[in-house]
Design a protein around this motif. Structure first.
Motif, PDB file in Angstrom:
ATOM      1  N   LYS A   1       2.466   1.812  -3.387  1.00 47.93           N
ATOM      2  CA  LYS A   1       1.541   2.052  -4.476  1.00 47.93           C
ATOM      3  C   LYS A   1       0.734   3.334  -4.285  1.00 47.93           C
ATOM      4  O   LYS A   1       0.387   4.002  -5.245  1.00 47.93           O
ATOM      5  CB  LYS A   1       0.593   0.842  -4.540  1.00 47.93           C
ATOM      6  N   LYS A   2       0.445   3.668  -3.038  1.00 45.09           N
ATOM      7  CA  LYS A   2      -0.587   4.676  -2.826  1.00 45.09           C
ATOM      8  C   LYS A   2      -0.142   5.931  -2.082  1.00 45.09           C
ATOM      9  O   LYS A   2      -0.960   6.811  -1.860  1.00 45.09           O
ATOM     10  CB  LYS A   2      -1.742   4.045  -2.031  1.00 45.09           C
ATOM     11  N   THR A   3       1.083   5.993  -1.632  1.00 47.43           N
ATOM     12  CA  THR A   3       1.449   7.158  -0.837  1.00 47.43           C
ATOM     13  C   THR A   3       2.555   7.979  -1.478  1.00 47.43           C
ATOM     14  O   THR A   3       3.243   7.521  -2.384  1.00 47.43           O
ATOM     15  CB  THR A   3       1.930   6.746   0.569  1.00 47.43           C
ATOM     16  N   LYS A   4       2.696   9.183  -0.966  1.00 47.83           N
ATOM     17  CA  LYS A   4       3.732  10.092  -1.427  1.00 47.83           C
ATOM     18  C   LYS A   4       5.110   9.465  -1.228  1.00 47.83           C
ATOM     19  O   LYS A   4       5.972   9.549  -2.103  1.00 47.83           O
ATOM     20  CB  LYS A   4       3.620  11.386  -0.613  1.00 47.83           C
TER      21      LYS A   4
ATOM     22  N   PHE B   1       0.827  -1.202   0.000  1.00 46.59           N
ATOM     23  CA  PHE B   1       0.000   0.000   0.000  1.00 46.59           C
ATOM     24  C   PHE B   1       0.866   1.259   0.000  1.00 46.59           C
ATOM     25  O   PHE B   1       0.626   2.201  -0.746  1.00 46.59           O
ATOM     26  CB  PHE B   1      -0.935  -0.018   1.229  1.00 46.59           C
TER      27      PHE B   1
END
Lengths: 513, 354
Positions: free
Chosen positions: B218-221, B215
């Motif tokens: 893939k999904k964070t700064k 996660f």
């Protein structure tokens, strides 16, 4: 004094996919002379030297050494024929000693007599004034000393023909002086030198003959004694005046656009900026300039006069020592890349593949470079890939970026499509200043035209644009004002309609107005 | 005349990459088979015995999951750092430090605290100890550019020495007849088990941490920063990413995760600290990360695969009387094949005729 021809090139032609790097080049080198090759980046100098030193064969043409026709299959054969090259970036092993570097690759007995080798090296270095301690490690030497080791390496192998590729680019003025003395000693003992440079002063100072190369062709070969700086500049710029079909074509369209450009507020202002390069040499000496919104300021100059460093200072990649950097009238106390991005700087880097993209990642992913903080890519603080893919697709249609899909890795695209991706990324977020460093270098005609038009559109939308280029044509085609840089200083800023190519050419080469 | 040339692939999709990995494993099985032949054992009998004794045996399944748990964590530990092109060869040392941290808590507070407070405490201690072990190489890499492959590797030997020092010294169980082991931990430190088996909850911890890392990437700064900088550090620089800070954060996080693996092993399986507790889990983590091409979800699959190699190897020791070195040999062959076949991910072999 110069007598027999030691090296002769006849009709050398070499092409790479999409470009003819050398187009029927004729060139000869006499015993005991320094023959300079003059020309901008991409003129074909390096290709020619690589052919001479055996790195790759020519497609066509003849190469003769001492009157004998040869055809080098590899660098070793060139070395055996007495050709040695000092590359701009040194080929030395840093944690080995000078002597070890010099003998590397030369035939030696199984048992090395270091003492004897040191003595041999010292003999050569004393003969030519190439003073350097053979037992020292390369990492402890200055850049100038390292260059001497490179020259020693070649002489130790018995080279008669020396090629020096922009040897002064990394040297301080004093180091350059002593290099010239060494070169004079070498030609006095019967060596011949091919000297590559684009610094007019030193070219005039040490050459016997000068050959001017442009876009893969020889423009002219002249004797030093019968020429002047002005004459050389004229030859170099002559090519510019007969500029390519393309710029003529786009001229009319461009003219209209330039008329309605209204200069408004100043976006960027530099006041007396000083900065050093990585080696610690001063490269920007008192730079002051101003860029207003809705204008393109073209920065003209021969490469190596501080353009790269100026771009890095503006982009926050290189700190400056002295001076003031104002963004929309406010002085910046600490300049960093992320701060400049936040303030609104769009930046097309000079080396687009090295800095501009991450080759292994998808096109969509590459839209996040320099823009990964943009809230439009997030939803509840987490990245939303659907949005990113959609955005990438939109930009690909908008800017005509040709690729199978937004998930294709960007490294597989052509240079033009890569540059369009970078440019579309940089101008699509809300920016105020676009810094374009060599934006069309190496692109094919169509892509170059597209990029040029996009930069013009960016300007029309009110951005301040700094266009750095070595190509005067390009600068003259789209700039509103032209600043000329030489030796880390802005020599002059002229409005485009008052620009005189010959005069600019002279100032670029360091001849005072 | 025929000759071979390599041609660059235009696309190297997930499918191609996975099939190359699986082919390299198959090749490893064949080469391993040759070794079995050399020592006079029928390779088909060997592989058959592994399949029947590993997959058709409840006890072996439990063992598989017990081995998978630490491998999930060391695998993701290496893979996380490798996403930034940082090679954490020190997962084994960080694992040992994790056992050390957890053991310290267990020995000092084991009797006094309930499960619900001591287990989080041990977890924390293991993360801290593992991170600390990665911090030094991380700082040296970020600040001075010292190659982390060397420093993390060397830190492993120091960690093992620390564990030995304590279990031969002040932590040794007085009732152990001079064996270098700590006293058995109190029962409050035992990890809960799953479904009436001996499989501890660490398996879930591993999967959760992997999903979390997936996660993050893939999904964070932070994930974007890792992806960009990992592919091209210069592009990271030009994006305004603080690369030094990023290296420290990721390598320390990687160390902390490997530390958790150590805690699982002492609190879930052995219930005491002893010599050679790792079985080389940290090094196997490197192979797992390679096989998974640093993809977190791939780590789950290949951690299980390497557990099969471990358990299968143990079975061979019992059934065929082979030495344990055979497992190491086999792991080596796998890594060799995977690295050797890497070229086919980018290039296609062409046979041409002159």
């Amino acid at each position: 004094m110069p007598q027999s021809v030691v090296l002769e090139l006849k009709n050398i032609t070499k092409s790479f996919p999409g470009i003819i790097a050398n187009d029927h080049i004729n060139f000869d080198l006499k015993k005991g002379e320094i023959h300079t090759l003059l020309g901008e980046n991409g003129a074909g100098k390096s290709t020619l030297m690589n052919i001479i030193s055996g790195l790759y064969p020519a497609d066509e043409g003849e190469l003769s050494i001492n009157g004998e026709k040869t055809n080098f299959l590899n660098p070793k054969q060139a070395i055996l024929a007495g050709i040695g090259m000092v590359h701009q970036h040194f080929m030395l092993i840093k944690n080995h000693t000078v002597a070890e570097n010099i003998i590397l690759g030369t035939p030696q007995k199984f048992h090395l007599s270091i003492k004897k080798i040191h003595k041999e090296i010292t003999t050569i270095s004393e003969e030519y004034g190439l003073f350097v301690d053979p037992s020292k490690k390369i990492q402890n030497l200055s850049v100038g000393e390292q260059q001497r080791v490179e020259i020693l390496k070649i002489l130790y192998r018995g080279a008669q023909i020396l090629i020096l590729d922009e040897p002064t680019a990394v040297l301080s003025p004093q180091e350059s002086e002593s290099l010239f003395k060494i070169l004079h000693k070498m030609v006095a003992t019967g060596h011949s030198v091919i000297f590559i440079s684009h610094k007019m002063k030193e070219v005039l100072a040490i050459s016997d003959r000068i050959t001017i190369l442009s876009k893969g062709k020889v423009l002219k070969t002249v004797q030093r004694d019968t020429t002047t700086a002005e004459a050389l500049a004229k030859i170099m710029m002559g090519e510019s005046k007969l500029s390519s079909e393309l710029s003529k074509e786009s001229q009319s369209e461009v003219d209209i656009k330039i008329q309605n450009s209204v200069n408004q507020n100043t976006v960027i202002e530099l006041k007396n900026i000083y900065a050093d390069n990585k080696q610690g040499h001063p490269v920007l000496n008192d730079i002051s300039l101003e860029i207003k919104s809705g204008e393109i300021l073209g920065l003209a100059g021969i490469s190596g006069n501080g353009q790269s460093e100026l771009a890095k200072v503006l982009g926050g990649l290189l700190p400056f020592k002295k001076g003031e950097y104002l963004f929309e009238g406010k002085a910046l106390d600490k300049v960093s890349v992320s701060k400049m991005i936040k303030l609104g700087l769009g930046y097309i880097p000079e080396d687009r593949k090295r800095f501009g993209i991450a080759k292994g990642l998808s096109i969509a992913n590459n839209f996040l470079i320099r823009d990964y903080q943009n809230p439009q890519f997030y939803q509840n603080r987490f990245l939303n890939w659907q949005k990113i893919y959609k955005y990438a697709r939109k930009k690909m249609t908008e800017f005509d970026i040709r690729a199978p899909s937004e998930k294709t890795s960007i490294g597989k695209l052509s240079g033009g499509n890569i540059q369009k991706t970078i440019l579309s990324r940089e101008i699509s977020r809300s920016i105020k200043f676009l810094l374009a460093n060599q934006p069309i270098r190496g692109l094919d005609v169509n892509a170059a035209g597209d990029i040029r038009n996009l930069i013009l559109k960016a300007k029309e939308s009110g951005l301040a644009v700094l266009l750095i280029s070595e190509d005067l044509d390009e600068i003259l085609t789209i700039s509103d004002r032209i600043a000329i840089i030489y030796n880390g200083q802005i020599q002059q800023v002229v409005p485009r309609d008052q620009a005189n190519i010959e005069k600019i050419g002279l100032i670029m080469t360091g001849i005072p107005d | 005349m025929y000759y071979f040339t390599f041609e660059k692939r235009l696309h190297s999709s997930f499918k191609i990459r996975t099939s190359i990995t699986l082919t390299s494993i198959l090749t490893a099985l064949i080469i391993g088979g040759i070794f079995f032949l050399i020592i006079g054992i029928n390779p088909i009998a060997v592989y058959k015995s592994v399949v029947t004794n590993v997959f058709f045996n409840t006890y072996a399944w439990e063992d598989l999951f017990l081995k998978t748990s630490p491998l999930l964590l060391t695998g993701i530990s290496v893979a996380l750092a490798a996403n930034l092109k940082i090679w954490n060869i020190g997962a084994d040392g960080q694992f040992y430090m994790g056992t050390l941290g957890a053991t310290w808590v267990a020995l000092n507070y084991g009797g006094a605290l309930s499960s619900t407070s001591i287990i989080p405490l041990m977890f924390l201690a293991a993360v801290l100890a593992g991170s600390l072990w990665a911090l030094l190489p991380a700082l040296f890499r970020a600040q001075f550019g010292v190659n982390e492959i060397i420093t993390t590797l060397l830190m492993n030997y120091i960690a093992i020495s620390w564990v030995d020092y304590l279990i031969f010294g002040s932590w040794r169980d007085p009732k152990s007849n001079n064996f270098p082991v700590t006293p058995e931990f109190s029962e409050s430190t035992y990890l809960p088990t799953l479904l009436n088996s001996s499989v501890h909850a660490g398996l879930l911890v591993g999967v959760v941490i992997i999903l979390l890392i997936y996660f993050i990437l893939k999904k964070t700064k932070l994930g974007v920063q890792i992806t960009i900088t990992g592919d091209n550090p210069d592009a990271g620089l030009y994006s305004g990413i603080n690369i030094k800070r990023l290296i420290v954060i990721i390598l320390v996080l990687s160390g902390g995760i490997a530390g958790v693996a150590g805690m699982l092993e002492v609190t879930g399986v052995q219930h005491r600290l002893q010599q050679n507790i790792s079985l080389g889990y940290g090094y196997t983590g490197i192979i797992i990360a390679w096989l998974a091409r640093n993809h977190p979800l791939g780590v789950i699959f290949y951690a299980f695969f390497m557990a099969v190699v471990f358990v299968g190897g143990e079975n061979l020791q019992i059934v065929f009387g082979l030495p344990k070195a055979m497992i190491d040999l086999f792991q080596g062959i796998i890594l060799f094949c995977v690295l050797g076949m890497e070229i086919f991910a980018e290039y296609r072999l062409k046979i041409k005729r002159v």
